[in-house]
Design a protein around this motif. Structure first.
Motif, PDB file in Angstrom:
ATOM      1  N   ARG B 226       0.849  -1.131  -0.155  1.00  7.13           N
ATOM      2  CA  ARG B 226       0.055  -0.091   0.120  1.00  7.13           C
ATOM      3  C   ARG B 226       0.873   1.198   0.056  1.00  7.13           C
ATOM      4  O   ARG B 226       1.803   1.345   0.924  1.00  7.13           O
ATOM      5  CB  ARG B 226      -0.931  -0.078   1.285  1.00  7.13           C
ATOM      6  N   ALA B 227       0.726   2.055  -1.231  1.00  6.78           N
ATOM      7  CA  ALA B 227       1.821   3.246  -1.090  1.00  6.78           C
ATOM      8  C   ALA B 227       0.972   4.281  -0.107  1.00  6.78           C
ATOM      9  O   ALA B 227      -0.102   4.354   0.259  1.00  6.78           O
ATOM     10  CB  ALA B 227       1.564   3.978  -2.523  1.00  6.78           C
ATOM     11  N   GLY B 228       1.919   4.852   0.846  1.00 16.17           N
ATOM     12  CA  GLY B 228       1.829   5.767   1.629  1.00 16.17           C
ATOM     13  C   GLY B 228       1.244   7.036   0.898  1.00 16.17           C
ATOM     14  O   GLY B 228       1.499   7.264  -0.301  1.00 16.17           O
ATOM     15  N   GLY B 229       0.401   7.890   1.702  1.00 13.67           N
ATOM     16  CA  GLY B 229      -0.019   8.953   0.772  1.00 13.67           C
ATOM     17  C   GLY B 229       0.462  10.282   1.407  1.00 13.67           C
ATOM     18  O   GLY B 229       1.672  10.360   1.561  1.00 13.67           O
ATOM     19  N   VAL B 230      -0.358  11.289   1.625  1.00 13.99           N
ATOM     20  CA  VAL B 230       0.225  12.675   1.921  1.00 13.99           C
ATOM     21  C   VAL B 230       0.068  13.046   3.496  1.00 13.99           C
ATOM     22  O   VAL B 230      -1.066  12.481   3.912  1.00 13.99           O
ATOM     23  CB  VAL B 230      -0.481  13.635   1.052  1.00 13.99           C
ATOM     24  N   LYS B 231       0.603  13.918   3.937  1.00 23.12           N
ATOM     25  CA  LYS B 231       0.254  14.315   5.304  1.00 23.12           C
ATOM     26  C   LYS B 231      -0.425  15.745   5.094  1.00 23.12           C
ATOM     27  O   LYS B 231      -0.140  16.677   4.004  1.00 23.12           O
ATOM     28  CB  LYS B 231       1.402  14.694   5.933  1.00 23.12           C
ATOM     29  N   VAL B 232      -1.679  15.939   5.616  1.00 23.75           N
ATOM     30  CA  VAL B 232      -2.258  17.223   5.477  1.00 23.75           C
ATOM     31  C   VAL B 232      -1.934  18.009   6.735  1.00 23.75           C
ATOM     32  O   VAL B 232      -1.713  17.376   7.807  1.00 23.75           O
ATOM     33  CB  VAL B 232      -3.853  17.037   5.527  1.00 23.75           C
ATOM     34  N   LEU B 238      -7.896  18.327   5.421  1.00 19.11           N
ATOM     35  CA  LEU B 238      -8.420  16.921   5.427  1.00 19.11           C
ATOM     36  C   LEU B 238      -9.969  16.495   4.849  1.00 19.11           C
ATOM     37  O   LEU B 238     -10.055  15.917   3.968  1.00 19.11           O
ATOM     38  CB  LEU B 238      -8.153  16.145   6.865  1.00 19.11           C
ATOM     39  N   VAL B 239     -10.796  17.382   5.382  1.00 17.91           N
ATOM     40  CA  VAL B 239     -12.112  17.281   4.965  1.00 17.91           C
ATOM     41  C   VAL B 239     -12.204  17.719   3.477  1.00 17.91           C
ATOM     42  O   VAL B 239     -13.061  16.900   2.860  1.00 17.91           O
ATOM     43  CB  VAL B 239     -12.980  18.037   5.845  1.00 17.91           C
ATOM     44  N   LYS B 241      -9.942  17.192   1.229  1.00 19.71           N
ATOM     45  CA  LYS B 241      -9.547  16.233   0.365  1.00 19.71           C
ATOM     46  C   LYS B 241     -10.244  15.087   0.330  1.00 19.71           C
ATOM     47  O   LYS B 241     -10.603  14.380  -0.515  1.00 19.71           O
ATOM     48  CB  LYS B 241      -8.431  15.776   1.045  1.00 19.71           C
ATOM     49  N   LEU B 242     -11.109  14.827   1.488  1.00 24.40           N
ATOM     50  CA  LEU B 242     -11.890  13.597   1.440  1.00 24.40           C
ATOM     51  C   LEU B 242     -13.088  13.960   0.656  1.00 24.40           C
ATOM     52  O   LEU B 242     -13.885  12.893  -0.041  1.00 24.40           O
ATOM     53  CB  LEU B 242     -12.320  13.468   3.119  1.00 24.40           C
ATOM     54  N   GLU B 245     -11.014  15.006  -3.502  1.00 23.96           N
ATOM     55  CA  GLU B 245     -10.049  14.043  -4.026  1.00 23.96           C
ATOM     56  C   GLU B 245     -10.589  12.803  -3.949  1.00 23.96           C
ATOM     57  O   GLU B 245     -10.737  11.903  -4.819  1.00 23.96           O
ATOM     58  CB  GLU B 245      -8.667  14.355  -3.375  1.00 23.96           C
ATOM     59  N   ALA B 246     -10.837  12.285  -2.421  1.00 22.72           N
ATOM     60  CA  ALA B 246     -11.105  10.683  -2.448  1.00 22.72           C
ATOM     61  C   ALA B 246     -12.597  10.545  -2.513  1.00 22.72           C
ATOM     62  O   ALA B 246     -13.110   9.369  -2.812  1.00 22.72           O
ATOM     63  CB  ALA B 246     -10.706  10.381  -1.083  1.00 22.72           C
TER      64      ALA B 246
END
Lengths: 316, 249
Positions: B226-232, B238-239, B241-242, B245-246
């Motif tokens: 599992r590739a690590g993602g990014v730090k927010v 975070l909200v 991106k969720l 993006e996600a």
């Protein structure tokens, strides 16, 4: 070649673990029969569940066993029934979900048939070859069985659930239930919750040792309720007595793969990752930026959870 | 009541296992080995039953290579009375181990057999259930509490939705879950004493048991990484991106 699927006991409708086990069965090829067992005790119970199961796509036949000794799925009584059906029905495969029910019953069935069991399959390569995780999912083994009957438990997160409608299977009563006289159900303490079940939730909010106390879990519950999520925990949080064991996600707890997994105050021990690393999107909130959970998280937030979680609850 | 406890020697739970270059297993050479953690809980429970006057003798058993003697010594140091090693160099699988334990149970006539619910190497979670099936005994799996009585034992089990209590006729098989107890560390004097306790080695063939693996491992591979993602930087980010993006909330 015909597969017998042992359905997860249910009082109403077809349970998700049954549907995902049927997903694995569909990959084997051949006919699929489902055994619906339990005790109606004068109510609708088994008959209604069997009718719902008969409507599931790809099911050729539903067998029902409705008897007092099958209430609560006691393995001592369920296993001989299944063994009898396998012998009379000539089944090539027996699949059960990797739930505490399936894990309790299936090995007893396998031993009575003098065959190996393949635990927790995550893939079907061919009718006799399967993949399964070992060492907490740190390695994936491909194993081949030469036994005449293949008995396996199915990891629900690894297979698509089949459609609950579209089928029209025949329903038949199966004979052969008897009380082995070895065990008795005494009582049950089922956690009551309005939230979704961990293994079928779309979103999960989990807490770890960083929660510091069970008294702080309402912080996560507030977030979970806003997201329609289930609440889980790491083994560390269970060991510390913050929450009951049925919250536990990990190698020795539940295996989950929701669309969104929010790990709060969880460092990311391999035992925990084993239970959730197949989640679609992972969010980690931890004040320790070196925590291993950040290596697998899609979005990491280095922050004090006691500030970040209420803020997140307000924002979503 | 005599209690039989089965233990397995496994790669220590703190070791990050590596798949062997030939893809036929995981690296076990020069790797720290320990008693399977669930089996430690099984030994501890037997010792507590003895301390409470419910058990008279604790016989600890392992099916495996010569080195499993170390695991048995650990169990003896925790408080087991004597040990039996069913020596074999073949890869042990649940059904074969259950058959070996059945042969020993018939010889030893225990009132209770306690095993860990699963070994953390093959994660099979089968041996206890299979042993109970072969003996025609009741099984109390995933136990978080056991209370023996006259001729029966009450076992509280960890089930998916909570807890379930069943009453089993003795003799019975119990498999341990995490919350049953917290295993003790063996003290130095007890480790010294354990060296003098009896440890018998028997050959699997002498028990008339066939341990040949039924499942053939064709290959062992690393799981997909599992590739690590990014730090927010903030909850707001975070909200965002969720949501955009996600697209999961």
């Amino acid at each position: 070649m015909t597969t017998l699927v042992i359905a997860e006991p249910s009082v109403e409708g077809v349970k998700v673990p049954t549907l995902t086990t049927l997903g694995a069965a569909s990959k084997l090829g051949g006919d699929v029969h489902v055994l619906v067992l339990g005790y109606s005790d004068g109510g609708q119970g088994v008959g209604a569940v069997a009718e719902a199961t008969a409507k599931v796509a790809g099911v050729a036949k539903v067998l029902t066993a409705d008897a007092a000794e099958l209430a609560h799925g006691l393995a001592e009584n369920v296993a001989p029934l299944v063994v009898g059906l396998v012998k009379s029905g000539g089944y090539s495969h027996v699949l059960a979900p990797s739930t505490t029910f399936g894990k309790n019953v299936a090995p007893r069935v396998a031993a009575l048939l003098d065959v190996a069991q393949i635990s927790d399959i995550t893939g079907v390569e061919s009718p006799d070859t399967f993949t399964r995780p070992i060492y907490a999912g740190n390695a994936i083994a491909t194993v081949q069985s030469s036994d005449p009957v293949k008995v396996a438990t199915v990891r629900g997160t690894a297979f698509e659930a089949v459609a609950a409608t579209g089928g029209s299977a025949a329903v038949e009563a199966a004979a052969g239930a008897a009380d082995a006289g070895l065990s008795k159900f005494v009582s049950q303490e089922v956690s009551k919750s309005e939230r979704p079940e961990l293994t079928s939730a779309r979103v999960i909010v989990s807490g770890g040792r960083g929660m510091q106390s069970g008294d702080n879990f309402p912080l996560l519950e507030a977030l979970a309720d806003k997201l329609g999520a289930a609440v889980g925990a790491s083994r560390a949080a269970v060991d510390a007595g913050f929450v009951p064991n049925d919250y536990q996600v990990g190698q020795t707890g539940k295996i989950v793969a929701p669309e969104l997994y929010i790990a709060v105050g969880i460092s990311g021990a391999i035992q925990h990752l084993a239970g959730m690393k197949d989640s679609k999107v992972i969010v980690a909130i931890n004040k320790d930026e070196e925590a291993p959970i950040f290596q697998i998280a899609d979005y990491g937030l280095v922050a004090d959870l006691f500030k970040a979680v209420p803020e997140l609850t307000a924002e979503v | 009541m005599k209690v039989l406890v089965a233990v397995k020697r496994v790669v220590d739970y703190n070791v990050k296992v590596r798949v062997k270059a030939d893809g036929m297993g995981v690296e076990t050479a020069n790797v720290k080995m320990s008693m399977n953690p669930f089996d430690e809980i099984a030994v501890e429970e037997a010792v507590r039953l003895k301390e409470a006057g419910k058990a008279t003798e604790i016989v600890v058993v392992s099916v495996g290579p010569t080195q499993a003697q170390e695991t048995l010594r650990t169990a003896l140091a925790m408080g087991a009375d004597r040990a039996i090693l069913v020596q074999t160099d073949v890869e042990t699988q649940s059904l074969g181990v259950a058959k070996a334990l059945k042969a020993l149970a018939e010889k030893e006539q225990p009132g209770l057999v306690i095993l860990g619910k699963q070994a953390i190497d093959d994660d099979a979670n089968q041996t206890g259930q299979m042993l109970a099936a072969l003996l025609g005994w009741a099984q109390g799996t995933f136990a978080s509490k056991v209370v023996p009585a006259e001729g029966t034992i009450a076992v509280t089990r960890e089930i998916d939705g909570g807890l379930e209590t069943v009453e089993l006729k003795l003799p019975a098989v119990v498999t341990t879950d995490l919350r049953l107890n917290e295993p003790r560390y063996a003290s130095l004097p007890n480790i010294m004493k354990a060296k003098k306790k009896p440890l018998e080695t028997v050959d699997a063939a002498s028990l008339g048991v066939d341990l040949t693996p039924r499942l053939k491992t064709l290959k062992v591979a690393e799981p997909p990484k599992r590739a690590g993602g990014v730090k927010v930087g903030s909850v707001q980010e975070l909200v965002a991106k969720l949501k955009t993006e996600a697209r999961v909330i």
